[in-house]
Design an enzyme around this catalytic site. Structure first.
Site, PDB file in Angstrom:
ATOM      1  CG  ASP A  80      61.075  25.904  41.231  1.00  0.00           C
ATOM      2  OD1 ASP A  80      60.760  24.697  41.137  1.00  0.00           O
ATOM      3  OD2 ASP A  80      60.813  26.764  40.358  1.00  0.00           O
ATOM      4  CE  LYS A 124      63.537  25.805  38.584  1.00  0.00           C
ATOM      5  NZ  LYS A 124      63.096  26.486  37.364  1.00  0.00           N
ATOM      6  CG  ASP A 146      60.594  24.224  36.707  1.00  0.00           C
ATOM      7  OD1 ASP A 146      60.522  24.692  37.858  1.00  0.00           O
ATOM      8  OD2 ASP A 146      61.526  24.464  35.925  1.00  0.00           O
ATOM      9  NE  ARG A 154      52.683  28.847  35.358  1.00  0.00           N
ATOM     10  CZ  ARG A 154      53.113  29.017  34.113  1.00  0.00           C
ATOM     11  NH1 ARG A 154      52.327  28.781  33.089  1.00  0.00           N
ATOM     12  NH2 ARG A 154      54.334  29.443  33.897  1.00  0.00           N
TER      13      ARG A 154
HETATM   14  N1  BES Z   1      60.941  29.839  39.582  1.00  0.00           N
HETATM   15  C1  BES Z   1      60.865  29.613  38.184  1.00  0.00           C
HETATM   16  C2  BES Z   1      61.061  30.903  37.363  1.00  0.00           C
HETATM   17  C3  BES Z   1      62.426  31.535  37.435  1.00  0.00           C
HETATM   18  C4  BES Z   1      63.355  31.259  36.466  1.00  0.00           C
HETATM   19  C5  BES Z   1      62.727  32.448  38.408  1.00  0.00           C
HETATM   20  C6  BES Z   1      64.587  31.874  36.515  1.00  0.00           C
HETATM   21  C7  BES Z   1      63.967  33.067  38.454  1.00  0.00           C
HETATM   22  C8  BES Z   1      64.900  32.781  37.502  1.00  0.00           C
HETATM   23  C9  BES Z   1      59.495  29.044  37.807  1.00  0.00           C
HETATM   24  O1  BES Z   1      58.889  28.257  38.767  1.00  0.00           O
HETATM   25  C10 BES Z   1      59.708  28.189  36.601  1.00  0.00           C
HETATM   26  O2  BES Z   1      60.459  27.245  36.702  1.00  0.00           O
HETATM   27  N2  BES Z   1      59.065  28.543  35.494  1.00  0.00           N
HETATM   28  C11 BES Z   1      59.203  27.821  34.281  1.00  0.00           C
HETATM   29  C12 BES Z   1      57.849  27.722  33.650  1.00  0.00           C
HETATM   30  C13 BES Z   1      57.789  26.817  32.452  1.00  0.00           C
HETATM   31  C14 BES Z   1      57.991  25.368  32.865  1.00  0.00           C
HETATM   32  C15 BES Z   1      56.448  26.988  31.782  1.00  0.00           C
HETATM   33  C16 BES Z   1      60.155  28.598  33.375  1.00  0.00           C
HETATM   34  O3  BES Z   1      60.118  29.808  33.374  1.00  0.00           O
HETATM   35  O4  BES Z   1      60.952  27.943  32.697  1.00  0.00           O
HETATM   36 ZN    ZN Z   2      59.512  26.203  38.699  1.00  0.00          ZN
HETATM   37 ZN    ZN Z   3      59.418  28.689  40.758  1.00  0.00          ZN
END
Ligand code: BES
Ligand code: ZN
Ligand code: ZN
Length: 493
Positions: free
Chosen positions: A263, A270, A340, A344
């Site tokens: 990711d 990121k 990101d 979902r």
């Molecule tokens: N894979 C990440 C979530 C994650 C963050 C897992 C840290 C493990 C450690 C997920 O895909 C993500 O990036 N989520 C975002 C969502 C936001 C953009 C609404 C997040 O949590 O920042």
């Molecule tokens: Zn993500």
């Molecule tokens: Zn993710």
């Protein structure tokens, strides 16, 4: 990682041939209280074990160990005293933690025996916990090191253990080790096609497997999976494993795992630090696949359908853009405002597909949101559900497995945070309640089936070695899923 063979014996601890025999010691006020096996060995050594522990001022906190040469008084070369904390307070979690510390301290010994004292609980549960602690606590992932940490324990003997529970403990531990190995593998080596190949290998033992490639994923209209994969040179895969019992089934459980093999965030990229650990963004997939393999070995009377939508999330020239809209498998349209929030999107299709099989219960497992880590920290998973009975069943399984989860609310008033200007919903909410809005998003794809969502973004990885976890991927949720499916088969909680 190769894990040790496990045997049980009723031979007294002092008479078991081993490199090291590990025996429990309690805290008793300011002093020590030896468990019966420790006392027996101390007597064979003319009290030199207890004198040694007093000399070094051993503090028997759970998982602490001090080792001394046996001097030939028992059949093991070394004797290790394992701290168990205060007497009379031996929870299964303490046993698992103590066994983990004990196995780590003995990891360079080939044949290790551990003596299980009578702690007054269920011997089967205690045996299983000790094996899980020992095998998971001594886990290493060293296949990329030039000089691996060898030699290692090859045989574990549980003195006074229950043999069926030992076999079960080993199957569960092996599954969690498999999940860790998958999640620790560099993303460059484990793109979706490779994850699918490994799932096919697992399916050799009593499972049906079906893998969809890009063309099939298009045909089947998995719009979320296609959108996320658009920026990657690696093709997505949809993995489906099915377990069917030989006799009549007592129910049907569907497992769905987030299989993002890397990711980067996509165009909503990121930070460098933020993507350091993102090879583990397929930990949910690893947990459901490994659990399914364990289920095929334990053979409960339940049908299990496992679905893993898998892709990379990359910012290529063809990548999905903020503002793009796709239609998911179940016909709902989604506006992507942040690429990101991709987990979902693939789970939308995974859950829709799983629901088409009309299971009695669905559980998805995903490293879904940083917000859940903010809420619960690194040790607890977030549990979200539309069904109180199923939620309680999964909570009970998680507690039994020592993989703690905390139920969070699916606050219906927050659904409006997902309202889109142009589509049925958007893929992000506002700043607040990020784990809840992610759960509400998923709930749009479960077709009103009883469903639990486990957000394991925190506990999927451990930043330090502690108890049964080792720095790196933890395999969290693997054992919970197996325990849960088993409780479904037994009709118990
Ligand atoms: N894979 C990440 C979530 C994650 C963050 C897992 C840290 C493990 C450690 C997920 O895909 C993500 O990036 N989520 C975002 C969502 C936001 C953009 C609404 C997040 O949590 O920042
Ligand atoms: Zn993500
Ligand atoms: Zn993710």
């Amino acid at each position: 990682m190769r894990i040790p063979t496990v045997t049980v014996t009723d031979t007294p601890a002092g008479e078991v041939e081993a490199d090291v025999v590990l025996v429990g010691v309690h805290e008793d006020g300011d002093g020590l209280a030896l468990t019966p096996p420790a006392r027996m060995i101390d007597e064979a050594m003319d009290g030199s074990l207890s004198r040694f522990l007093a000399d070094v001022a051993f503090e028997p906190k759970p998982g602490r160990v001090r080792t001394v040469a046996s001097g030939g008084a028992v059949r093991a070369r070394l004797v290790g005293a394992v701290g168990l904390g205060p007497a009379g307070d031996i929870s299964v979690d303490v046993l698992r933690r103590s066994a983990a510390g004990a196995a780590r301290s003995a990891r360079k010994q080939g044949r290790v025996s551990m003596a299980l004292a009578d702690f007054g609980g269920d011997r089967r549960v205690e045996t299983q916990a000790v094996i899980e602690g020992a095998l998971l606590g001594s886990y290493t992932f060293d296949q990329y090191r030039s000089e691996p940490d060898a030699p290692r324990t090859t045989e574990l003997v549980i003195v006074g253990g229950d043999s069926d529970a030992a076999a079960r403990g080993r199957v569960l531990s092996e599954a969690a080790v498999l999940a860790r190995d998958l999640a620790n593998t560099p993303a460059g080596e484990l793109p979706p096609r490779e994850l699918a190949a490994r799932a096919l290998d697992m399916a050799e033992e009593g499972l049906d497997a079906e893998i969809w490639d890009l063309a099939r994923i298009r045909e089947e209209r998995l719009g979320g999976l296609l959108a996320v994969s658009a920026g990657s040179v690696e093709e997505p895969r949809l993995i489906r494993l099915t377990y069917r019992p030989d006799g009549p089934a007592r129910g049907h459980v569907a497992l769905v795992g987030k299989g993002i093999t890397f990711d980067s965030g996509g165009l909503s990229i990121k930070t460098a630090e933020g993507m350091e650990t993102m090879k583990t963004d397929m930990s949910g997939a690893a947990a459901v696949l490994a659990a399914t393999r364990a289920i095929a070995m334990l053979k409960p009377d339940v049908v299990v359908t496992t679905v893993v939508p898998s892709t990379e999330n990359m910012p290529g020239g063809g990548a999905v853009k903020p503002g793009d809209v796709f239609r998911a498998r179940n016909g709902k349209s989604v506006e992507i405002l942040n690429t990101d929030a991709e987990g979902r999107l693939v789970l939308a299709d995974g859950l829709s597909l799983a629901a088409e099989h009309e299971p009695d219960a669905m559980i998805d497992v995903a490293t879904l949101t940083g917000a859940c880590v903010v809420a619960l920290g690194p040790r607890y998973g977030g549990l979200f559900s539309n069904d109180d009975d199923l939620a309680a069943r999964v909570e009970a399984a998680a507690t039994a497995a020592g993989e703690p989860v905390w139920r969070m609310p699916l606050v219906q008033e927050y659904r409006r945070m997902l309202d889109s200007e142009v589509a049925d919903m958007k893929n992000i909410g506002q700043r607040h309640a990020g784990a809840i809005t992610a759960g509400l998003f998923l709930s749009e794809f479960v077709a009103d089936r009883p469903w639990v969502h486990l957000d394991i973004a925190g506990p999927a990885r451990a930043e330090r070695t502690d108890g049964w976890t080792v720095k790196g991927a933890t395999g969290f949720a693997t054992r919970t899923l197996v325990e849960m499916v088993d409780s479904f088969a037994a009709g118990t909680r």
